[in-house]
Motif scaffolding. Structure first.
Motif, PDB file in Angstrom:
ATOM      1  N   THR A 394       0.826  -1.208   0.000  1.00 10.16           N
ATOM      2  CA  THR A 394       0.000   0.000   0.000  1.00 10.16           C
ATOM      3  C   THR A 394       0.861   1.259   0.000  1.00 10.16           C
ATOM      4  OG1 THR A 394      -1.755  -1.163   1.213  1.00 10.16           O
ATOM      5  CG2 THR A 394      -1.814   1.252   1.230  1.00 10.16           C
ATOM      6  N   GLU A 397       2.694   2.501  -3.251  1.00  9.32           N
ATOM      7  CA  GLU A 397       1.928   3.176  -4.298  1.00  9.32           C
ATOM      8  C   GLU A 397       2.171   4.684  -4.286  1.00  9.32           C
ATOM      9  OE1 GLU A 397       0.209   1.804  -6.552  1.00  9.32           O
ATOM     10  OE2 GLU A 397      -0.352  -0.194  -5.870  1.00  9.32           O
ATOM     11  N   ASN A 401       9.721   2.818  -5.091  1.00 13.47           N
ATOM     12  CA  ASN A 401       9.870   1.430  -4.655  1.00 13.47           C
ATOM     13  C   ASN A 401      11.172   1.226  -3.905  1.00 13.47           C
ATOM     14  OD1 ASN A 401       7.512   1.017  -6.081  1.00 13.47           O
ATOM     15  ND2 ASN A 401       8.527   0.120  -7.856  1.00 13.47           N
ATOM     16  N   SER A 464       3.579  -1.938  -7.389  1.00 13.53           N
ATOM     17  CA  SER A 464       2.846  -0.672  -7.504  1.00 13.53           C
ATOM     18  C   SER A 464       2.046  -0.714  -8.798  1.00 13.53           C
ATOM     19  CB  SER A 464       3.826   0.505  -7.533  1.00 13.53           C
ATOM     20  OG  SER A 464       4.623   0.529  -6.371  1.00 13.53           O
ATOM     21  N   ARG A 466      -1.384   1.055  -8.941  1.00 10.66           N
ATOM     22  CA  ARG A 466      -2.587   1.886  -8.912  1.00 10.66           C
ATOM     23  C   ARG A 466      -2.357   3.373  -9.140  1.00 10.66           C
ATOM     24  NH1 ARG A 466      -4.577  -1.052  -3.473  1.00 10.66           N
ATOM     25  NH2 ARG A 466      -2.320  -1.341  -3.371  1.00 10.66           N
ATOM     26  N   LEU A 467      -1.145   3.866  -8.948  1.00 12.60           N
ATOM     27  CA  LEU A 467      -0.896   5.297  -9.102  1.00 12.60           C
ATOM     28  C   LEU A 467       0.278   5.539 -10.044  1.00 12.60           C
ATOM     29  CD1 LEU A 467      -1.304   6.574  -5.425  1.00 12.60           C
ATOM     30  CD2 LEU A 467      -2.901   6.896  -7.318  1.00 12.60           C
ATOM     31  N   GLY A 470       3.726   5.589  -8.410  1.00 12.88           N
ATOM     32  CA  GLY A 470       4.189   4.395  -7.723  1.00 12.88           C
ATOM     33  C   GLY A 470       5.421   3.785  -8.352  1.00 12.88           C
ATOM     34  N   ASN A 474       4.113   2.756 -14.644  1.00 11.24           N
ATOM     35  CA  ASN A 474       2.800   3.380 -14.543  1.00 11.24           C
ATOM     36  C   ASN A 474       2.821   4.797 -15.102  1.00 11.24           C
ATOM     37  OD1 ASN A 474       2.144   1.045 -13.233  1.00 11.24           O
ATOM     38  ND2 ASN A 474       1.680   1.972 -11.262  1.00 11.24           N
ATOM     39  N   MET A 489      -6.106   3.445 -11.317  1.00 11.40           N
ATOM     40  CA  MET A 489      -6.384   2.945  -9.973  1.00 11.40           C
ATOM     41  C   MET A 489      -7.368   1.780 -10.008  1.00 11.40           C
ATOM     42  SD  MET A 489      -6.609   6.468  -7.729  1.00 11.40           S
ATOM     43  CE  MET A 489      -6.945   5.556  -6.225  1.00 11.40           C
ATOM     44  N   CYS A 493      -6.248  -2.476  -8.929  1.00 14.30           N
ATOM     45  CA  CYS A 493      -6.679  -3.069  -7.653  1.00 14.30           C
ATOM     46  C   CYS A 493      -6.561  -4.593  -7.674  1.00 14.30           C
ATOM     47  CB  CYS A 493      -8.116  -2.647  -7.345  1.00 14.30           C
ATOM     48  SG  CYS A 493      -8.295  -0.919  -6.881  1.00 14.30           S
ATOM     49  N   SER A 496      -2.980  -5.969  -7.488  1.00 14.36           N
ATOM     50  CA  SER A 496      -2.440  -5.796  -6.141  1.00 14.36           C
ATOM     51  C   SER A 496      -2.874  -6.931  -5.226  1.00 14.36           C
ATOM     52  CB  SER A 496      -2.896  -4.455  -5.562  1.00 14.36           C
ATOM     53  OG  SER A 496      -2.434  -3.377  -6.330  1.00 14.36           O
TER      54      SER A 496
END
Length: 532
Positions: A394, A397, A401, A464, A466-467, A470, A474, A489, A493, A496
Motif C-alpha cells: 500500500t 503506491e 519502490n 505498484s 494503482r498510481l 508508484g 505506470n 487505480m 486493484c 495488487s
C-alpha cells in the motif's frame, strides 16, 4: 529523507547524499563508512546490469526479440496480449522495468495503429467537446488500448522480481541483508531466480487472464468488450503483415546483435554457476576469496568496449585505399551512449538507502522501531507476512519502490534479529507494555529466519499498480497513453490483490525450500562469532 523522497522537494539524488554530511557530523558513522555505502558490490551489479541493458537497446536486439516472439505466437488480441506479457516479463528480468515498458509501448502502438487504419479497432476515443469550445477534442484510450498498456506496465513489474538485477528493490535487499547480516552466505543470484520464477510466471499468467476478462470480454461473449475485441481472419492478416514488415526492416542478424546476445548469455551463465550450490561453482574453483555477482557483470561490461561491433578494421591492409577505414571501430557499446542513457541518480538513491540502513543499525533506531512491532508476535508467522506485505504494497503506491525498501527492510530485519538475541525483553518492554513474563518468553522462543519476512517484503515493494507515481512503468503508460489516474487505480486493484496472495503462498511453499530457511541461523544473532 523519507519526507524529501515522497514530496520530491529536492531531486532524489541530492536527498540521497544527505547522510554523507549528517551521519559523520552527528557521530553516527564515520565518513569512510558512509561513503563505502555508495560504492559496493550491489552498486557495481546495478551499473553492470544497466550497461547490458543499454547495449541491448543500442544494438536493437530488444526489438528483434519482441517482434520475433509476437510473430510466433499469432495475431489475435488474446494471443498478442499473451505474447506481449511473456516478452515484457522476460525482458524485465534482465533490464529495468522502466526500460522494458519503454521498449514495448512503441511496438504496441505500431500494431494498434495499423489495425485502426484497416478498420479493425480504435486506438483512442474522442470525448465530446462542450458547445462553443474551440479546444480540440480530448482523446482517451479505448479499453483495448488500455489493456495492452496495462499489460506492458504490470508484466514489467512482475518480471523485474524474477532476478536480482531485474529491479532496484531486489538489489537494495541484497545490500541491506548482507550489511545487517555480514556473517551470512549472502544472497545468491541462482537461488533468488529459482525461488522467484514461479510467482513471476503465475502473476504474469493471471495478468493476461485478468486483462482479457476485464477489457476484452473473455468469458463474456455477448458483451460489448467481446465484440470490439473480435478481430476476425482479415484482422489477423493485417497484424501479421505489420509484424512481418517491422521484422524485415531489422534486416539480417548483425554481428553487433549477435555479440551482445552472446555476452548477455555468457553473463547469465556466470551468474548462475558462480556458486550454484548443487555443483562446484567456477568462483570456488579459481579462488578462495569471496567473489560476488559484480565480478561477472563488470567483466562482461568491459568486454563490451573491447569487442568491436563490426569488422571494418580487417580492411586496414586492403590494397584499395578507398576500402581502408579512416577511424577505429567502435565497441559494442560506447561511453557516449552510456552517459546519455545511464540513470546516474538512481545509484545515489541506492547508496543513500544503504547508508540509512547502516545508520539506523549503528544508532539503534531500527532496534527501537522493531520493539514497537511486538504485538505482531501474537500472530502466526504467515499472517505476519501477509500484514507486512499488505502494508508495504500500500505504501509503495505513493513513493519510490527503492525508497520504501530502504526505509522498511532494515526495520523488518531488526525486528527478527532483536527477538533472536535471547536478551531479557521484559525489562526492555516494561515501560511500554504489560505483557506477562510467560508471553515474553514465548516471543523470544519464536525464532524466525530473517529472510522469511524480508524476501516477500522486498517483492511487495515492487508491486505498484494503482498510481502513476508508484513506479516508472505506470507513469510511462499514463503519460504516453493518456490513461486517467482513475482508470489506472481501478485497473490496478486486482493485480495488487493476486500479486500479494501469490507472493506469500509461493514463498511459504517453494521459496522456503529453495532458500533453505526451515531452521533459525546462528549468524542472525548479534553475538554470533564466525568459526575460524
Amino acid at each position: 529523507m523519507a519526507g524529501y523522497w515522497i514530496t520530491e522537494c529536492f531531486p532524489m539524488a541530492v536527498t540521497s547524499l544527505i547522510p554523507v554530511v549528517l551521519f559523520p557530523a552527528f557521530g553516527v558513522l564515520s565518513t569512510a563508512d558512509v561513503c563505502g555505502c555508495y560504492v559496493n558490490d550491489t552498486i557495481m551489479v546495478f551499473i553492470g546490469g544497466l550497461v547490458l541493458a543499454i547495449a541491448i537497446e543500442h544494438s536493437n536486439l530488444h526489438l528483434r526479440i519482441a517482434l520475433g516472439v509476437m510473430k510466433t505466437v499469432g495475431c489475435t488480441h488474446g494471443k498478442l496480449l499473451g505474447g506481449l506479457c511473456a516478452v515484457t516479463a522476460f525482458i524485465s528480468m534482465w533490464v529495468s522495468n522502466t526500460a522494458a515498458t519503454a521498449m514495448m509501448v512503441p511496438i504496441i502502438f505500431a500494431v494498434l495503429n495499423e489495425l485502426e487504419q484497416a478498420g479493425y479497432c480504435r486506438v483512442y476515443d474522442e470525448l465530446p467537446v462542450p458547445p462553443g469550445s474551440l479546444d480540440p477534442p480530448e482523446k482517451r484510450p479505448t479499453r483495448i488500448t488500455t489493456a495492452y498498456l496495462l499489460a506492458a506496465a504490470y508484466c514489467s513489474t512482475f518480471g523485474g522480481t524474477g532476478t536480482l538485477v531485474g529491479t532496484g528493490t531486489n538489489l537494495t535487499f541484497k545490500g541491506i541483508f548482507e550489511s545487517i547480516f555480514p556473517h551470512s552466505e549472502g544472497i545468491n543470484f541462482t537461488q533468488w531466480m529459482i525461488a522467484s520464477l514461479p510467482q513471476m510466471i503465475v502473476n504474469t499468467f493471471l495478468t493476461w487472464f485478468y486483462l482479457r476478462v476485464a477489457y476484452m470480454g473473455y468469458l463474456r461473449p455477448r458483451s460489448k468488450d467481446a465484440e470490439v475485441a473480435e478481430i476476425g481472419v482479415e484482422g489477423e492478416m493485417v497484424t501479421n503483415q505489420v509484424i512481418e514488415q517491422r521484422y524485415k526492416e531489422l534486416g539480417g542478424i548483425k554481428f553487433h546483435e549477435a555479440a551482445v546476445a552472446g555476452l548477455f548469455l555468457f553473463c547469465i551463465f556466470l551468474w548462475l554457476f558462480r556458486k550454484p550450490g548443487f555443483v562446484t561453482g567456477w568462483a570456488e574453483v579459481i579462488t578462495d576469496i569471496d567473489l560476488r555477482d559484480s565480478v561477472p557483470v563488470i567483466f562482461v561490461s568491459i568486454m563490451m568496449f573491447f569487442i568491436p561491433k563490426d569488422f571494418n578494421f580487417l580492411r586496414t591492409w586492403s590494397k584499395d585505399p578507398a576500402k581502408r577505414p579512416f577511424k577505429s571501430s567502435e565497441g559494442l557499446i560506447t561511453w557516449d551512449v552510456i552517459q546519455r542513457k545511464m540513470p546516474w541518480s538512481l545509484m545515489f538513491l541506492l547508496g543513500g538507502g544503504f547508508a540509512i540502513s547502516r545508520g539506523s543499525m549503528a544508532s539503534g533506531l531500527a532496534k527501537k522501531i522493531g520493539e514497537t512491532l511486538v504485538p505482531l508476535r501474537y500472530l502466526p508467522p504467515f499472517f505476519i507476512m501477509l500484514i507486512v506485505c499488505f502494508f508495504i504494497g500500500t505504501i509503495t503506491e505513493f513513493t519510490s519502490n527503492v525508497g520504501i525498501a530502504n526505509i522498511t527492510l532494515p526495520v523488518i530485519a531488526q525486528m527478527v534479529k532483536y527477538y533472536s538475541n535471547k536478551t531479557p525483553l521484559f525489562d526492555t518492554l516494561s515501560p511500554i507494555c504489560w505483557y506477562t513474563s510467560y508471553f515474553v518468553i514465548q516471543c523470544v522462543a519464536m525464532e524466525m529466519h530473517p529472510m522469511y519476512l524480508m524476501v516477500p517484503a522486498t517483492i511487495s515493494c515492487s508491486f505498484s499498480f494503482r498510481l502513476p507515481v508508484g513506479t516508472p512503468p505506470n507513469a510511462i503508460i499514463s503519460v504516453i497513453g493518456n490513461i486517467p489516474t482513475q482508470s489506472l487505480m481501478m485497473g490496478g486493484c486486482i493485480p495488487s490483490i493476486y500479486g500479494l496472495v501469490v507472493n506469500c503462498i509461493n514463498f511459504v511453499t517453494w521459496g522456503m525450500f529453495i532458500h533453505n530457511i526451515k531452521e533459525f541461523p546462528a549468524w542472525a544473532t548479534s553475538d554470533y562469532t564466525p568459526p575460524t
